[in-house]
Motif scaffolding. Structure first.
Motif, PDB file in Angstrom:
ATOM      1  N   LYS A   5       0.695  -1.276   0.005  1.00 10.64           N
ATOM      2  CA  LYS A   5      -0.028   0.007  -0.098  1.00 10.64           C
ATOM      3  C   LYS A   5       0.864   1.333  -0.127  1.00 10.64           C
ATOM      4  N   GLU A   6       0.503   2.068  -1.019  1.00  6.00           N
ATOM      5  CA  GLU A   6       1.347   3.540  -1.247  1.00  6.00           C
ATOM      6  C   GLU A   6       2.660   3.506  -1.595  1.00  6.00           C
ATOM      7  N   ASP A   7       3.296   2.287  -1.677  1.00  7.11           N
ATOM      8  CA  ASP A   7       4.825   2.491  -1.871  1.00  7.11           C
ATOM      9  C   ASP A   7       5.421   1.256  -2.611  1.00  7.11           C
ATOM     10  N   ILE A   8       6.471   1.579  -3.232  1.00  5.12           N
ATOM     11  CA  ILE A   8       7.479   0.691  -3.679  1.00  5.12           C
ATOM     12  C   ILE A   8       9.100   0.977  -3.041  1.00  5.12           C
ATOM     13  N   ARG A   9       9.488  -0.203  -2.671  1.00  6.79           N
ATOM     14  CA  ARG A   9      10.695  -0.116  -1.901  1.00  6.79           C
ATOM     15  C   ARG A   9      11.841  -0.987  -2.515  1.00  6.79           C
ATOM     16  N   LEU A  10      12.942  -0.597  -2.717  1.00  8.86           N
ATOM     17  CA  LEU A  10      14.303  -1.001  -3.240  1.00  8.86           C
ATOM     18  C   LEU A  10      15.109  -1.637  -1.913  1.00  8.86           C
ATOM     19  N   PRO A  43       0.599   8.107  -2.459  1.00 12.71           N
ATOM     20  CA  PRO A  43      -0.273   8.396  -1.594  1.00 12.71           C
ATOM     21  C   PRO A  43      -1.541   7.699  -1.841  1.00 12.71           C
ATOM     22  N   ASN A  44      -2.282   7.038  -0.915  1.00 13.86           N
ATOM     23  CA  ASN A  44      -3.507   6.341  -1.056  1.00 13.86           C
ATOM     24  C   ASN A  44      -3.833   5.396  -2.090  1.00 13.86           C
ATOM     25  N   MET A  45      -2.835   5.044  -2.816  1.00  9.98           N
ATOM     26  CA  MET A  45      -2.855   4.091  -3.729  1.00  9.98           C
ATOM     27  C   MET A  45      -2.074   2.615  -3.323  1.00  9.98           C
ATOM     28  N   THR A  46      -2.505   1.381  -4.111  1.00 11.53           N
ATOM     29  CA  THR A  46      -1.872   0.193  -3.752  1.00 11.53           C
ATOM     30  C   THR A  46      -1.153  -0.300  -4.962  1.00 11.53           C
ATOM     31  N   CYS A  47       0.041  -0.787  -4.766  1.00 13.27           N
ATOM     32  CA  CYS A  47       0.824  -1.354  -5.855  1.00 13.27           C
ATOM     33  C   CYS A  47       0.387  -2.817  -5.718  1.00 13.27           C
ATOM     34  N   ASN A  48      -0.293  -3.306  -6.847  1.00  5.19           N
ATOM     35  CA  ASN A  48      -0.458  -4.751  -6.861  1.00  5.19           C
ATOM     36  C   ASN A  48       0.546  -5.738  -7.229  1.00  5.19           C
ATOM     37  N   SER A  49       1.669  -5.329  -8.280  1.00  7.87           N
ATOM     38  CA  SER A  49       2.497  -5.986  -8.969  1.00  7.87           C
ATOM     39  C   SER A  49       3.524  -5.156  -9.517  1.00  7.87           C
ATOM     40  N   LEU A  50       4.747  -5.676  -9.779  1.00  5.74           N
ATOM     41  CA  LEU A  50       5.831  -4.869 -10.095  1.00  5.74           C
ATOM     42  C   LEU A  50       6.829  -5.764 -10.815  1.00  5.74           C
ATOM     43  N   ASP A  51       7.749  -5.138 -11.417  1.00  6.69           N
ATOM     44  CA  ASP A  51       8.684  -6.087 -12.615  1.00  6.69           C
ATOM     45  C   ASP A  51       9.982  -5.226 -12.810  1.00  6.69           C
ATOM     46  N   SER A  88      14.554   0.285 -15.689  1.00  4.30           N
ATOM     47  CA  SER A  88      13.160   0.852 -15.174  1.00  4.30           C
ATOM     48  C   SER A  88      12.177  -0.221 -14.357  1.00  4.30           C
ATOM     49  N   ILE A  89      11.706   0.348 -13.572  1.00  2.06           N
ATOM     50  CA  ILE A  89      10.544  -0.514 -12.853  1.00  2.06           C
ATOM     51  C   ILE A  89       9.094  -0.334 -13.458  1.00  2.06           C
ATOM     52  N   ILE A  90       8.610  -1.312 -13.761  1.00  2.00           N
ATOM     53  CA  ILE A  90       7.182  -1.174 -14.147  1.00  2.00           C
ATOM     54  C   ILE A  90       6.349  -1.747 -13.212  1.00  2.00           C
ATOM     55  N   SER A  91       4.898  -1.166 -12.926  1.00  2.00           N
ATOM     56  CA  SER A  91       4.321  -1.332 -11.555  1.00  2.00           C
ATOM     57  C   SER A  91       2.802  -1.194 -12.138  1.00  2.00           C
ATOM     58  N   ALA A  92       1.932  -2.073 -11.379  1.00  2.00           N
ATOM     59  CA  ALA A  92       0.440  -1.916 -11.337  1.00  2.00           C
ATOM     60  C   ALA A  92      -0.274  -1.414 -10.189  1.00  2.00           C
ATOM     61  N   TRP A  93      -1.051  -0.675 -10.510  1.00  2.00           N
ATOM     62  CA  TRP A  93      -1.819   0.123  -9.288  1.00  2.00           C
ATOM     63  C   TRP A  93      -3.221   0.066  -9.497  1.00  2.00           C
ATOM     64  N   ASP A  94      -3.839  -0.124  -8.059  1.00  2.00           N
ATOM     65  CA  ASP A  94      -5.153  -0.216  -7.922  1.00  2.00           C
ATOM     66  C   ASP A  94      -6.103   0.879  -8.639  1.00  2.00           C
ATOM     67  N   MET A 129     -10.854  -1.776 -13.822  1.00  2.00           N
ATOM     68  CA  MET A 129     -10.910  -2.259 -12.177  1.00  2.00           C
ATOM     69  C   MET A 129      -9.660  -2.287 -11.671  1.00  2.00           C
ATOM     70  N   GLY A 130      -8.635  -1.477 -11.960  1.00  5.31           N
ATOM     71  CA  GLY A 130      -7.500  -1.698 -11.418  1.00  5.31           C
ATOM     72  C   GLY A 130      -6.464  -2.728 -12.132  1.00  5.31           C
ATOM     73  N   VAL A 131      -5.143  -2.302 -11.945  1.00  4.96           N
ATOM     74  CA  VAL A 131      -4.242  -3.082 -12.907  1.00  4.96           C
ATOM     75  C   VAL A 131      -3.561  -4.172 -11.848  1.00  4.96           C
ATOM     76  N   THR A 132      -3.753  -5.540 -12.004  1.00  4.03           N
ATOM     77  CA  THR A 132      -3.645  -6.524 -11.011  1.00  4.03           C
ATOM     78  C   THR A 132      -2.488  -7.453 -11.364  1.00  4.03           C
TER      79      THR A 132
END
Length: 626
Positions: free
Chosen positions: A357-362, A377-385, A392-398, A422-425
């Motif tokens: 929720k709210e962040d990606i950390r390395l 803020p106030n968003m959730t990252c569901n998946s990343l690669d 680059s880091i690609i990420s999927a958000w709700d 309906m959000g990127v999952t």
């Protein structure tokens, strides 16, 4: 050392990133002044302050709910939560041997709090809301001396207990009653050893009615200080049981007083639910020093005489303070909510990223230290690669957006708006770094072309009927496989944008992997099965029982294809032999459902993440022959 268990050799846990900041007074400093002690899931962690080297105490079967350390430092006690109808275990640890000294079981569902007597003779334990009892244990005999209901009241439950600093037979216990507008009762209990009884004396606070969250006793046992949900501190005379004072009068602590700790100087350290951390006078309650930390303060641990102290918060942060300058030094960070996914940088086993929720950390794989935090803020990252080139880091958000970040700086390189309604999952990038394949909550699979000045949607593929949970792309970038909670896994041609094969099972698929030779895929999900499938005709090859309880949420195959790993709602990390279909090693340490799992490219390290915010690094037991 690998430890033998009923299910074979146990995985060696190398490092843990995480701290359960919601356990009140869960962060402790050992009397040797060299180690921090704190809970993470069902593990108690000992962390050397000097070099951050970690040791792990394993034995609990569910989340650790409370910790206490004896004054001599010879013993640590930890209690846990368990399921309704089951007994919650207390473990007394031998600190020198780093081993279990005793396992004690009387409380139902949860152990709320623990306290050692001043000379290490006794341990007092409180049960949680569904138990409502107080038990005194003899540490030498490992037996219960006596027990009692915590209060004659029928509603409410006990929150905390504190032992007298000078008298083995006296402890103070706070019971919160939910009757009469939430008034609280504070009881001083005395141990009558010959008759094996404990007898309470109720303190009198007059017309002042408060719910007490924490208590601290002065070193000479003259006064009890009680932090309340109202944001003030009650001072009670221990000898008479009468209210002596209450303050501060004007500026109360926002969201209540969570934790109190008394200094040798007689001043009080106060941690509030809003993150305010202060040093105040124990006579006037006047604030002497103050800082604001991220989220509620839940632990204050003094080192030695209190010239240095450590503070833990609900944000799963740990801070170090010196008494002189009272400035916070952030020494440890971790996720304070469910970790959704983990990705390891391609071709290296040094960097990995996690999202929640709210962040990606390395993170650096050898040092459990946060290198970079990317916050939305106030968003959730569901998946990343990570893209293969590492740029680059690609990420999927709700919120339905795909966000692309630079891994060095965290700056936004690209945002694809309205990628999925309906959000990127789920998300994956091609090896040539020119395309992204994404899946959404509505079941659509989309292919995006990355351009020097933006992006272009190449195609939308619509055969799934529910959330796309996982995407894996074949090494030639011409095909991909998607797993969905609709019970279908589809192999797609992502050049012509057509489906090539579909496999269907009576499950909600959570994860899918290509075998490195790419002639087979393996799947898993809510049916707890691991299934092998033929890529060319979609036929089922084999089915294994992957878990005895709960869905399998994460799976990954080693580069040589000889082993794969799974993790899920049973909280167990399992390493499998691919050809034999048997578990070779098992990892027991997570306190929450495992959400994601990856093997590093060098096949020496395994990373698993869980719903309680933990990130665990294990030694992978089968080094690659490649």
């Amino acid at each position: 050392m690998a430890v033998e268990t009923r299910d074979g050799p146990q995985l060696e846990l190398e490092a843990a990133i995480g701290f359960n900041g919601h356990v009140i007074s869960g962060l402790r400093v050992h009397p040797d002044r060299e180690h921090l002690i704190y809970p993470l899931g069902c593990t108690v962690i000992l962390k050397r302050i000097k070099d951050c080297k970690q040791e792990f105490l394993h034995g609990h079967t569910n989340n650790v709910s409370c910790i206490s350390v004896s004054k001599s430092g010879l013993h640590i006690a930890s209690g846990q939560v368990t399921f309704m109808g089951f007994k919650a275990m207390i473990i007394i640890w031998d600190y020198v041997q780093r081993s279990i000294y005793a396992e004690l079981q009387l409380h139902q569902a949860k152990v709320e709090a623990l306290a050692f007597s001043p000379n290490d003779k006794y341990l007092v334990s409180l049960g949680g809301q569904d138990d409502g009892s107080i038990v005194v244990w003899n540490i030498e005999t490992k037996q219960a001396i006596c027990g009692s209901p915590a209060s004659p009241h029928s509603a409410g439950h006990c929150l905390t207990v504190q032992y007298s600093n000078t008298n083995e037979n006296i402890f103070i216990f706070m019971f919160t009653s939910l009757v009469f507008f939430g008034s609280g009762t504070l009881s001083v209990w005395e141990l009558d050893l010959p008759n094996r009884k404990i007898r309470p004396t109720e303190c009198q606070t007059g017309k002042l009615k408060r719910i007490v969250k924490c208590i601290e006793i002065s070193e000479d046992d003259r006064f009890i200080f009680c932090g309340t949900t109202s944001g003030d501190i009650m001072k009670i005379n221990l000898k008479t049981g009468l209210l002596s004072d209450c303050g501060p009068v004007k500026t109360k602590y926002s969201l209540g007083v969570n934790v109190l700790r008394m200094m040798k100087s007689g001043d009080l350290l106060v941690g509030s639910g809003s993150g305010t951390f202060t040093l105040c006078s124990s006579t006037t309650f006047k604030t002497l020093k103050e800082v604001k930390l991220e989220k509620g303060v839940t632990s204050i641990a003094l080192r030695g005489e209190g010239q240095q102290f450590f503070v833990g918060t609900e944000a799963a942060q740990m801070y170090r303070f010196s008494y002189q300058d009272f400035k916070p030094e952030l020494i440890s960070t971790s996720h304070n909510s469910a970790v959704k996914d983990v990705a390891i940088a391609f071709g290296t086993s040094e960097l990995f990223a996690t999202c929640s929720k709210e962040d990606i950390r390395l993170w650096h794989i050898d040092k459990p230290k946060e290198l970079l935090r990317i916050t939305v803020p106030n968003m959730t990252c569901n998946s990343l690669d990570f893209m293969v080139d590492g740029h680059s880091i690609i990420s999927a958000w709700d919120d339905g957006k795909i966000r692309v970040f630079a891994p060095e700086s965290g700056r936004v390189m690209l945002i694809i708006h309205n990628a999925h309604r309906m959000g990127v999952t789920a998300i994956a990038g091609t090896r040539d770094c020119k395309r992204i394949v994404s899946g959404g909550g509505e079941g659509q699979v989309r292919v995006w072309e990355l351009q020097s000045r933006g992006h272009r949607l190449l195609e939308t593929m619509k055969e799934h009927k529910a959330t796309v949970a996982c995407i894996k792309i074949k090494s030639d970038d011409k095909e991909c496989v998607t797993a969905s909670s609709d019970g279908a896994c589809i192999i797609w041609d992502i050049v012509r944008f057509v489906s090539l094969q579909m496999v269907i099972a009576n499950t909600m698929f959570r994860t899918v992997c290509y075998h490195p030779e790419e002639y087979q895929i393996i799947t898993s999900g809510t049916d707890r099965k691991v299934a092998y499938w033929d890529v060319y005709d979609g036929s089922a090859i084999r089915e294994l029982e992957g878990s005895k309880s709960g869905a399998i949420n994460g799976m990954h195959i080693s580069q040589d294809g000889k082993h794969f790993v799974t993790g899920g709602d049973d909280k167990l990390v399992k390493v499998w032999d691919y050809m034999d279909g048997v578990v070779t090693h098992m990892g027991i340490a997570h306190g929450g459902s495992i959400t994601s799992i990856k093997i590093c490219s060098n096949s020496r390290t395994l990373i698993s993440t869980s719903a309680d915010g933990a990130i665990l690094r294990w030694r992978f037991p089968h080094p690659s022959s490649l």
